[in-house]
Design a protein around this motif. Structure first.
Motif, PDB file in Angstrom:
ATOM      1  N   SER A  72       0.826  -1.209   0.000  1.00  0.00           N
ATOM      2  CA  SER A  72       0.000   0.000   0.000  1.00  0.00           C
ATOM      3  C   SER A  72       0.859   1.257   0.000  1.00  0.00           C
ATOM      4  N   GLU A  73       1.915   1.242   0.817  1.00  0.00           N
ATOM      5  CA  GLU A  73       2.797   2.411   0.907  1.00  0.00           C
ATOM      6  C   GLU A  73       3.498   2.680  -0.421  1.00  0.00           C
ATOM      7  N   ILE A  74       4.004   1.620  -1.045  1.00  0.00           N
ATOM      8  CA  ILE A  74       4.751   1.775  -2.287  1.00  0.00           C
ATOM      9  C   ILE A  74       3.859   2.352  -3.386  1.00  0.00           C
ATOM     10  N   SER A  75       2.599   1.934  -3.399  1.00  0.00           N
ATOM     11  CA  SER A  75       1.737   2.339  -4.499  1.00  0.00           C
ATOM     12  C   SER A  75       1.150   3.731  -4.327  1.00  0.00           C
ATOM     13  N   SER A  76       1.058   4.229  -3.089  1.00  0.00           N
ATOM     14  CA  SER A  76       0.256   5.442  -2.916  1.00  0.00           C
ATOM     15  C   SER A  76       0.857   6.560  -2.074  1.00  0.00           C
ATOM     16  N   GLN A  77       1.979   6.356  -1.436  1.00  0.00           N
ATOM     17  CA  GLN A  77       2.448   7.350  -0.478  1.00  0.00           C
ATOM     18  C   GLN A  77       3.762   8.003  -0.901  1.00  0.00           C
ATOM     19  N   GLU A  78       3.974   9.198  -0.342  1.00  0.00           N
ATOM     20  CA  GLU A  78       5.210   9.927  -0.576  1.00  0.00           C
ATOM     21  C   GLU A  78       6.389   9.185   0.071  1.00  0.00           C
ATOM     22  N   PRO A  79       7.610   9.369  -0.443  1.00  0.00           N
ATOM     23  CA  PRO A  79       8.779   8.660   0.099  1.00  0.00           C
ATOM     24  C   PRO A  79       8.972   8.839   1.604  1.00  0.00           C
ATOM     25  N   ALA A  80       8.796  10.053   2.130  1.00  0.00           N
ATOM     26  CA  ALA A  80       8.996  10.275   3.568  1.00  0.00           C
ATOM     27  C   ALA A  80       8.019   9.449   4.388  1.00  0.00           C
ATOM     28  N   HIS A  81       6.788   9.382   3.924  1.00  0.00           N
ATOM     29  CA  HIS A  81       5.772   8.591   4.628  1.00  0.00           C
ATOM     30  C   HIS A  81       6.132   7.110   4.578  1.00  0.00           C
ATOM     31  N   ARG A  82       6.591   6.637   3.416  1.00  0.00           N
ATOM     32  CA  ARG A  82       6.973   5.226   3.280  1.00  0.00           C
ATOM     33  C   ARG A  82       8.096   4.856   4.241  1.00  0.00           C
ATOM     34  N   ILE A  89      16.960  -0.104   2.705  1.00  0.00           N
ATOM     35  CA  ILE A  89      15.645   0.538   2.832  1.00  0.00           C
ATOM     36  C   ILE A  89      15.110   0.889   1.446  1.00  0.00           C
ATOM     37  N   ALA A  90      15.983   1.424   0.599  1.00  0.00           N
ATOM     38  CA  ALA A  90      15.579   1.773  -0.764  1.00  0.00           C
ATOM     39  C   ALA A  90      15.103   0.532  -1.522  1.00  0.00           C
ATOM     40  N   ASP A  91      15.839  -0.568  -1.401  1.00  0.00           N
ATOM     41  CA  ASP A  91      15.493  -1.795  -2.126  1.00  0.00           C
ATOM     42  C   ASP A  91      14.189  -2.405  -1.627  1.00  0.00           C
ATOM     43  N   ILE A  92      13.902  -2.261  -0.339  1.00  0.00           N
ATOM     44  CA  ILE A  92      12.662  -2.788   0.220  1.00  0.00           C
ATOM     45  C   ILE A  92      11.470  -1.941  -0.212  1.00  0.00           C
ATOM     46  N   LEU A  93      11.647  -0.617  -0.235  1.00  0.00           N
ATOM     47  CA  LEU A  93      10.536   0.291  -0.487  1.00  0.00           C
ATOM     48  C   LEU A  93      10.405   0.713  -1.947  1.00  0.00           C
ATOM     49  N   GLY A  94      11.278   0.218  -2.799  1.00  0.00           N
ATOM     50  CA  GLY A  94      11.187   0.575  -4.202  1.00  0.00           C
ATOM     51  C   GLY A  94      11.566   2.019  -4.486  1.00  0.00           C
ATOM     52  N   LEU A  95      12.533   2.535  -3.726  1.00  0.00           N
ATOM     53  CA  LEU A  95      12.999   3.913  -3.881  1.00  0.00           C
ATOM     54  C   LEU A  95      14.451   3.927  -4.347  1.00  0.00           C
ATOM     55  N   ARG A  96      14.904   5.084  -4.787  1.00  0.00           N
ATOM     56  CA  ARG A  96      16.327   5.264  -5.089  1.00  0.00           C
ATOM     57  C   ARG A  96      17.058   5.557  -3.785  1.00  0.00           C
ATOM     58  N   VAL A  97      18.291   5.097  -3.675  1.00  0.00           N
ATOM     59  CA  VAL A  97      19.040   5.306  -2.436  1.00  0.00           C
ATOM     60  C   VAL A  97      19.229   6.800  -2.157  1.00  0.00           C
ATOM     61  N   GLU A  98      19.392   7.597  -3.211  1.00  0.00           N
ATOM     62  CA  GLU A  98      19.539   9.049  -3.026  1.00  0.00           C
ATOM     63  C   GLU A  98      18.289   9.649  -2.386  1.00  0.00           C
ATOM     64  N   THR A  99      17.128   9.100  -2.773  1.00  0.00           N
ATOM     65  CA  THR A  99      15.863   9.576  -2.188  1.00  0.00           C
ATOM     66  C   THR A  99      15.800   9.247  -0.707  1.00  0.00           C
ATOM     67  N   VAL A 100      16.201   8.019  -0.347  1.00  0.00           N
ATOM     68  CA  VAL A 100      16.174   7.604   1.058  1.00  0.00           C
ATOM     69  C   VAL A 100      17.127   8.463   1.887  1.00  0.00           C
ATOM     70  N   ILE A 101      18.315   8.744   1.376  1.00  0.00           N
ATOM     71  CA  ILE A 101      19.278   9.593   2.095  1.00  0.00           C
ATOM     72  C   ILE A 101      18.683  10.974   2.335  1.00  0.00           C
ATOM     73  N   ARG A 102      18.091  11.543   1.286  1.00  0.00           N
ATOM     74  CA  ARG A 102      17.487  12.879   1.402  1.00  0.00           C
ATOM     75  C   ARG A 102      16.320  12.881   2.398  1.00  0.00           C
ATOM     76  N   VAL A 103      15.482  11.836   2.323  1.00  0.00           N
ATOM     77  CA  VAL A 103      14.312  11.738   3.211  1.00  0.00           C
ATOM     78  C   VAL A 103      14.745  11.610   4.667  1.00  0.00           C
ATOM     79  N   ILE A 104      15.756  10.786   4.940  1.00  0.00           N
ATOM     80  CA  ILE A 104      16.213  10.591   6.319  1.00  0.00           C
ATOM     81  C   ILE A 104      16.765  11.894   6.888  1.00  0.00           C
TER      82      ILE A 104
END
Length: 198
Positions: free
Chosen positions: A125-135, A165-180
């Motif tokens: 549900s998170e992957i399909s509908s939510q913003e990266p920070a929320h995920r 975290i990026a691989d689990i949530l279907g995000l780019r690692v750069e996105t995860v770094i920025r979000v954290i």
């Protein structure tokens, strides 16, 4: 999950795995139950472009890869040791005998599988509908509250790398770094010596 002594009573044996060693591969038939005595294991797939998708990461005391044992299907993902690990292995036949003779253990296995299904539904549900920070925050809160049952502010250390975290949530690692970094700025997370706390 299952007491190690009980597993040994049903002919389970220990096997050592080196970091990076494959335990079983996607599309193979499931013959054994695996439980981690020490170390860390991930289950993963790769898409056609070679991008890894981590299905789950498992720690000491946790089992992995057991659903195919109960429904006679092939593994949907591979399992790989991501640190030196000692795995307790028991055959499918011996596991079923153990569960028949120990109904409370059988219930614990069922509860564990139900939790994983619940987690998968949340992540899908998170992957399909939510913003990266929320995920990212939802995933960390799931680990803190549901898996490790930790209470208190910034008491839970996230043992996943940004890449995992990026691989689990279907995000780019750069996105995860920025979000954290953004979540730390908003006082939702704390970073101490590159480790993330919630």
């Amino acid at each position: 999950m299952i007491p190690e002594e009980l597993l040994r009573n049903f002919n389970a044996h220990y096997k050592d795995y080196k970091k990076g060693e494959v335990i079983f591969t996607e599309n193979n038939t499931a013959f054994n139950y695996y439980q981690i005595s020490s170390g860390i294991v991930k289950m993963n797939n790769y898409n056609d472009a070679g991008k890894e998708f981590i299905q789950g990461i498992f720690y000491k005391g946790q089992s992995f890869g057991e659903p195919p044992l109960f429904i006679d299907v092939k593994y949907p993902a591979s399992a790989e040791a991501i640190s030196e690990s000692i795995i307790l292995i028991i055959s499918k036949e011996q596991l079923f005998k153990l569960l028949q003779e120990n109904p409370l253990i059988h219930l614990k296995i069922t509860q564990s599988l139900a939790k994983r299904l619940y987690y998968k539904a949340i992540i899908a549900s998170e992957i399909s509908s939510q913003e990266p920070a929320h995920r990212v925050l939802r995933f960390i809160d799931y680990l803190k509250n549901d898996v490790y049952k930790t209470t208190g502010d910034f008491t839970f250390k996230v043992d996943y790398t940004r890449q995992q975290i990026a691989d689990i949530l279907g995000l780019r690692v750069e996105t995860v770094i920025r979000v954290i970094k953004s979540l730390e700025k908003d006082k939702q997370l704390k970073i101490v010596k590159r480790k993330v706390y919630r």
